[in-house]
Design a protein around this motif. Structure first.
Motif, PDB file in Angstrom:
ATOM      1  N   ILE A  59      29.460  31.241  10.409  1.00  0.00           N
ATOM      2  CA  ILE A  59      29.282  31.249   8.968  1.00  0.00           C
ATOM      3  C   ILE A  59      27.934  31.892   8.655  1.00  0.00           C
ATOM      4  O   ILE A  59      27.037  31.920   9.505  1.00  0.00           O
ATOM      5  N   ILE A  60      27.820  32.433   7.464  1.00  0.00           N
ATOM      6  CA  ILE A  60      26.589  33.125   7.064  1.00  0.00           C
ATOM      7  C   ILE A  60      25.766  32.243   6.140  1.00  0.00           C
ATOM      8  O   ILE A  60      26.295  31.650   5.187  1.00  0.00           O
ATOM      9  N   LEU A  61      24.483  32.149   6.441  1.00  0.00           N
ATOM     10  CA  LEU A  61      23.538  31.496   5.551  1.00  0.00           C
ATOM     11  C   LEU A  61      22.996  32.564   4.605  1.00  0.00           C
ATOM     12  O   LEU A  61      22.305  33.484   5.048  1.00  0.00           O
ATOM     13  N   ASP A  62      23.298  32.448   3.352  1.00  0.00           N
ATOM     14  CA  ASP A  62      22.926  33.479   2.391  1.00  0.00           C
ATOM     15  C   ASP A  62      21.462  33.316   1.977  1.00  0.00           C
ATOM     16  O   ASP A  62      21.150  32.922   0.847  1.00  0.00           O
ATOM     17  N   LEU A  63      20.575  33.638   2.899  1.00  0.00           N
ATOM     18  CA  LEU A  63      19.144  33.521   2.629  1.00  0.00           C
ATOM     19  C   LEU A  63      18.696  34.473   1.529  1.00  0.00           C
ATOM     20  O   LEU A  63      17.769  34.166   0.775  1.00  0.00           O
ATOM     21  N   TYR A  64      19.348  35.607   1.436  1.00  0.00           N
ATOM     22  CA  TYR A  64      18.937  36.592   0.427  1.00  0.00           C
ATOM     23  C   TYR A  64      19.066  36.006  -0.977  1.00  0.00           C
ATOM     24  O   TYR A  64      18.096  35.975  -1.749  1.00  0.00           O
ATOM     25  N   ASP A  65      20.260  35.538  -1.316  1.00  0.00           N
ATOM     26  CA  ASP A  65      20.468  35.019  -2.665  1.00  0.00           C
ATOM     27  C   ASP A  65      19.674  33.744  -2.911  1.00  0.00           C
ATOM     28  O   ASP A  65      19.216  33.498  -4.035  1.00  0.00           O
ATOM     29  N   SER A  66      19.510  32.936  -1.873  1.00  0.00           N
ATOM     30  CA  SER A  66      18.750  31.701  -2.035  1.00  0.00           C
ATOM     31  C   SER A  66      17.285  31.998  -2.337  1.00  0.00           C
ATOM     32  O   SER A  66      16.675  31.396  -3.234  1.00  0.00           O
ATOM     33  N   PHE A  67      16.698  32.948  -1.590  1.00  0.00           N
ATOM     34  CA  PHE A  67      15.324  33.370  -1.878  1.00  0.00           C
ATOM     35  C   PHE A  67      15.215  33.931  -3.292  1.00  0.00           C
ATOM     36  O   PHE A  67      14.281  33.611  -4.037  1.00  0.00           O
ATOM     37  N   MET A  68      16.171  34.779  -3.668  1.00  0.00           N
ATOM     38  CA  MET A  68      16.111  35.411  -4.980  1.00  0.00           C
ATOM     39  C   MET A  68      16.251  34.386  -6.099  1.00  0.00           C
ATOM     40  O   MET A  68      15.615  34.508  -7.154  1.00  0.00           O
TER      41      MET A  68
END
Length: 346
Positions: free
Chosen positions: A266-275
């Protein structure tokens, strides 16, 4: 630590339309962090990656993470974490009711704690060879495989474990520092993701059945890439580069899940979470989200640096918990808590 590439990328403007076209052409449905995965209660956790996951694998004489003021918030002294305190690894372990797994270099002194898993992540490393002589992801997996063979912990026990894989962009900073071949960036990004895919499959073949893979965070928003504009604005071109990496990563994860006929990866959506945190749409608000708490007094100095007389050559904000970023590339404990909160709610 992530790459400092804003000036380099901006000096090659024709890369922008190329990245846009590649991202559009590689769009796939993402397999983001699934609530069912976080309902799963593992007994152990294994960790691979760099400074975004490292809890003490760098040696004390070779890392700023062991220097004051790192660890200011937790545990009150340097602990080998690249932050003011807890990091992504700690929050993920806590969400499962686990203790953070011990760093690999502590394995002898902390053998009794192997029951919680082990952390192989090492600050400064990447998927490929970077600018530091530390174990990259392939080498980390080799250590993991050997550990399984040498210990009483059977590979079958990995069915009740969770694995974290997260890398923050060192491959790209190393690439640009070596030859600065901008035209080759898209091909290099593809090669990095393909090697990462190979490594993820190897983790599966060893026995891991729940693997959380972190996307790249918005590198263009790191203080190292916003210092030039006084920490006022993210570098959008750098973030487009990140977008290509993340699109390819999602496709690789989807392919792996098709190959294994499971939802192993599974992917941890760090990009959107940071944004979300940066834009103030998350639960936590930071008044100056791009400004780091700890930084060098001028060019050439960094958080934790001192001169020949031991005089501090860095400045430190009054309250690290009020800042998203700790130093030029890493979040504070409060920053990681905010980012992880966004991940848990996705």
């Amino acid at each position: 630590m992530g790459p400092q590439i804003s000036v380099l990328i901006s000096s090659f403007p024709c890369l922008l339309p190329l990245l846009l076209s590649l991202i559009a052409g590689n769009h796939v449905e993402a397999s983001y962090m699934d609530r069912r995965v976080f309902a799963f209660r593992p007994t152990k956790m294994f960790v691979f990656g760099d400074s975004y996951a490292d809890t003490g694998n760098t040696w004390k004489n070779e890392s700023t993470a062991w220097k004051v003021p790192y660890g200011f918030t937790y545990p009150g002294k340097p602990s080998g974490r690249w932050s003011s305190g807890h990091i992504l690894t700690d929050y993920l372990a806590l969400s499962f009711g686990l203790k953070s797994p011990i760093p690999y270099q502590w394995r002898q002194a902390g053998a009794k704690y192997l029951k919680y898993g082990m952390n192989f992540a090492h600050g400064g490393t990447g998927v490929t060879e970077t600018l530091v002589a530390y174990p990259n992801m392939t080498a980390q997996i080799g250590l993991f495989e050997q550990l399984i063979k040498d210990s009483t912990f059977s590979s079958g026990g990995l069915n009740t474990s969770v694995t974290l894989v997260t890398l923050s962009g060192n491959d790209y900073s190393a690439y640009l520092a070596r030859d600065r071949s901008f035209a080759g960036l898209p091909a290099f990004i593809t090669s990095v993701v393909m090697q990462l895919k190979t490594n993820l499959r190897r983790i599966y073949d060893i026995g891991a059945r729940k693997v959380a893979v972190g996307e790249l965070q918005p590198l263009g928003c790191l203080p190292s890439n916003t210092a030039a504009n006084s920490f006022q604005q993210c570098n959008g071109t750098v973030n487009l580069l990140v977008g290509l990496h993340n699109q390819l990563l999602r496709q690789a994860v989807a392919d792996l899940n098709n190959q294994t006929s499971s939802s192993t990866f599974i992917i941890l959506d760090l990009y959107d979470s940071f944004m979300s945190v940066l834009n103030g749409t998350g639960d936590s608000k930071f008044e100056t989200p791009l400004t780091p708490c700890c930084s060098g007094v001028n060019s050439g100095f960094y958080c934790g640096s001192v001169d020949g007389n031991g005089t501090k050559m860095y400045t430190l904000c009054k309250d690290p918990e009020s800042r998203l970023f700790w130093d030029s590339n890493h979040p504070t404990q409060a920053g990681w808590r905010a980012v992880f909160s966004g991940l848990s709610a996705s």
